[in-house]
Design an enzyme around this catalytic site. Sequence first.
Site, PDB file in Angstrom:
ATOM      1  N   GLY A  66       0.824  -1.205   0.000  1.00  0.00           N
ATOM      2  CA  GLY A  66       0.000   0.000   0.000  1.00  0.00           C
ATOM      3  C   GLY A  66       0.851   1.245   0.000  1.00  0.00           C
ATOM      4  CE1 TYR A  67      -0.466   4.805  -4.588  1.00  0.00           C
ATOM      5  CE2 TYR A  67      -0.088   2.443  -4.704  1.00  0.00           C
ATOM      6  CZ  TYR A  67      -0.665   3.587  -5.219  1.00  0.00           C
ATOM      7  OH  TYR A  67      -1.448   3.525  -6.338  1.00  0.00           O
ATOM      8  N   GLY A  68       0.438   5.936   0.128  1.00  0.00           N
ATOM      9  CA  GLY A  68      -0.413   7.117   0.239  1.00  0.00           C
ATOM     10  C   GLY A  68       0.349   8.252   0.874  1.00  0.00           C
ATOM     11  N   GLY A  69       0.242   9.448   0.279  1.00  0.00           N
ATOM     12  CA  GLY A  69       0.937  10.604   0.832  1.00  0.00           C
ATOM     13  C   GLY A  69       2.439  10.381   0.818  1.00  0.00           C
ATOM     14  CG  ASN A  70       4.615  11.566   4.294  1.00  0.00           C
ATOM     15  OD1 ASN A  70       3.578  10.991   4.596  1.00  0.00           O
ATOM     16  ND2 ASN A  70       5.349  12.236   5.170  1.00  0.00           N
ATOM     17  CB  SER A  71       3.491   6.657   4.582  1.00  0.00           C
ATOM     18  OG  SER A  71       2.109   6.598   4.279  1.00  0.00           O
ATOM     19  CE  LYS A  72       6.850   4.427  -2.277  1.00  0.00           C
ATOM     20  NZ  LYS A  72       7.936   4.041  -3.224  1.00  0.00           N
ATOM     21  CB  VAL A  73       1.771  -0.130   3.989  1.00  0.00           C
ATOM     22  CG1 VAL A  73       1.563  -1.269   4.988  1.00  0.00           C
ATOM     23  CG2 VAL A  73       1.215   1.177   4.563  1.00  0.00           C
ATOM     24  CG  ASP A  98      -7.440  10.373   6.808  1.00  0.00           C
ATOM     25  OD1 ASP A  98      -8.345  10.890   6.127  1.00  0.00           O
ATOM     26  OD2 ASP A  98      -6.430   9.857   6.305  1.00  0.00           O
TER      27      ASP A  98
END
Length: 681
Positions: A356-363, A475
């Site tokens: 996963g990913y979003g904004g300034n982060s990744k999982v 959020d």
Amino acid sequence: MFSKVSILLFSLASLLLFRSTTGIEFIYNSNFTTTNTLLLGNATVKSPPSILTLTNQTTFSIGRGLYPSRINASSSSASPLPFATSFIFSMAPFKHLSPGHGFAFVFLPFSETSAASSSQHLGLFNFTNNGDPNSRIFAVEFDVFANQEFNDINDNHVGVDVNSLTSVASETAGFYGGRDGQRFTELKLNSGENYQAWIEFNGSAINVTMARASSRKPIRPLISIPLNLTGVLLDDMFVGFTASTGQLVQSHRILSWSFSNSNFSIGDALITRNLPSFKLSGDSVLKSKGFIAGVSSGVVLLVSVIGLLCFYVVRRRRQRLEGDVEDWETEYWPHRVQYKDVLEATKGFSDENMIGYGGNSKVYRGVLEGKEVAVKRIMMSPRESVGATSEFLAEVSSLGRLRHKNIVGLKGWSKKGGESLILIYEYMENGSVDKRIFDCNEMLNWEERMRVIRDLASGMLYLHEGWETKVLHRDIKSSNVLLDKDMNARVGDFGLAKLQNTSKEMVSTTHVVGTAGYMAPELVKTGRASAQTDVYSFGVFVLEVVCGRRPIEEGREGIVEWIWGLMEKDKVVDGLDERIKANGVFVVEEVEMALRIGLLCVHPDPRVRPKMRQVVQILEQGRLVEDGGEREISLLERVKSSYLLETGEGSRQQHPTFQDVWNSSSYSNSFQTYDSILHGR
């Protein structure tokens, strides 16, 4: 035969009978004391943690633990009051001794034990008053002895008792699972394992359910029967637990307990994880052949441990001097994972492990100590590191202390200088709700969607009211609600969560944080978050899950405005996901209720939106609890009334459009687009 109709009828009866009462509500989460518990016989409070222990190895003894004062168990018209109780218990024989008798949850007109016998009578009755209708005793027994004189079905059963130990209904201890609720799993009561029980009485029927602690409450009860307790439950009764021993002995422990006359979701408030375990191990070391040698080895081990502790203290002091250890680490969440271990677990943060990913982060998916975990890596520039570290501390301080079955658990954390901050979560095998609705061949069916909505409501209620400090998520959205291996929904991604003292109404921010389509109108305008803005996001989530449509889609009307329009035309059910309609397996009343709840939550006036406690009760019982009292209310009337729904276009204009958000002066760089969850996490 069990069916969903049974649950519907039980809930309907609860709705009709649960009037405003003078009943009570309390929760003991491993905090029993001699003040809040009336201890009789051999009952004691053992700590830490503070749990209620009813019996010990004393033969032919009785132990009772009761709420310290009488409670009102019937109304002014002598009708029994409804109640819901849930508790976590453990029963275990002592090593090298045969197991003894069980225990019971009870309503009693008296507290003293003089009229009760031990052994098979469980400290409830004696040989002469067992079966006497004037006893006025109601109990649910958890028994591990088959007494022929009471017609017990076996030596591992749960039974409903009214003035007698000959149960009016009994079943083998266990639970029903599976998608159709037909698969039965037996649970051994005296295994020492922690089990949770739910007992719910609506005035004319009773449900008894049990499962392993930390498991979701089974949909199908173990016992569900009509029950008339008129003349049994009196104005003033004691409520609690009783157990006894005979020639055979075993321990009976109550780890947590909740009770309410009005809240059928009270069991959700119990902490079910990280509880002490009383499972029996192997043979006693005292009887082993190596006992003497073991004592000698123990002395050597003790010296070694002291040496290791000294080494640890010196090393920690050196690390602190070098700046590697933050001041807050020990207080909030001591489990820091070495960065090299995180690298190894994620294969160097490889793309093949990214889920996963979003904004300034990744999982990333990873494996730590043989268990799958989800690793969230937040990247930043040196200029951003100070502010990002502060947000990181907020997340650690929140998640590190939160414990709830509908919240994703934090396993640990790590960081690499000022480049990246890392959070390690429980791995959610079935990914996000977002994925299972829009990007997955195995689409969520209607029953699973309703479960997801209820689970999220339960988790949010805990955040807002179930802890000593109110936690705002800020959020809530479908990609932040994750599904575990059993398809239970859990609230995840607390990167935007803020702790809020209960004495304050709102948290001010200098810019808007959130996701387009989920943000309340007042949040867009003022940048001020509150519990009501979380409720708004929950409402959008409900509409999204029911309709199978994202809050904002290019070229289409926003989901909130669309459903409001359908409500005005009295066609709200038309909003149901077309794929669910095509499948044909759904409950029209549930669809209508869910959409109306969603509309209640997205009302433009935050003062009108319900609290999460009210939302949970609507979902469970189809009723609302108003501030200052409880009353039945039609959801249709509430949503369509002039108080809620302003006529014409004025109502819709109060909802922020995508353009409103885009043009907001407070939008800046904090605006979040949808996170994408590719796989489970």
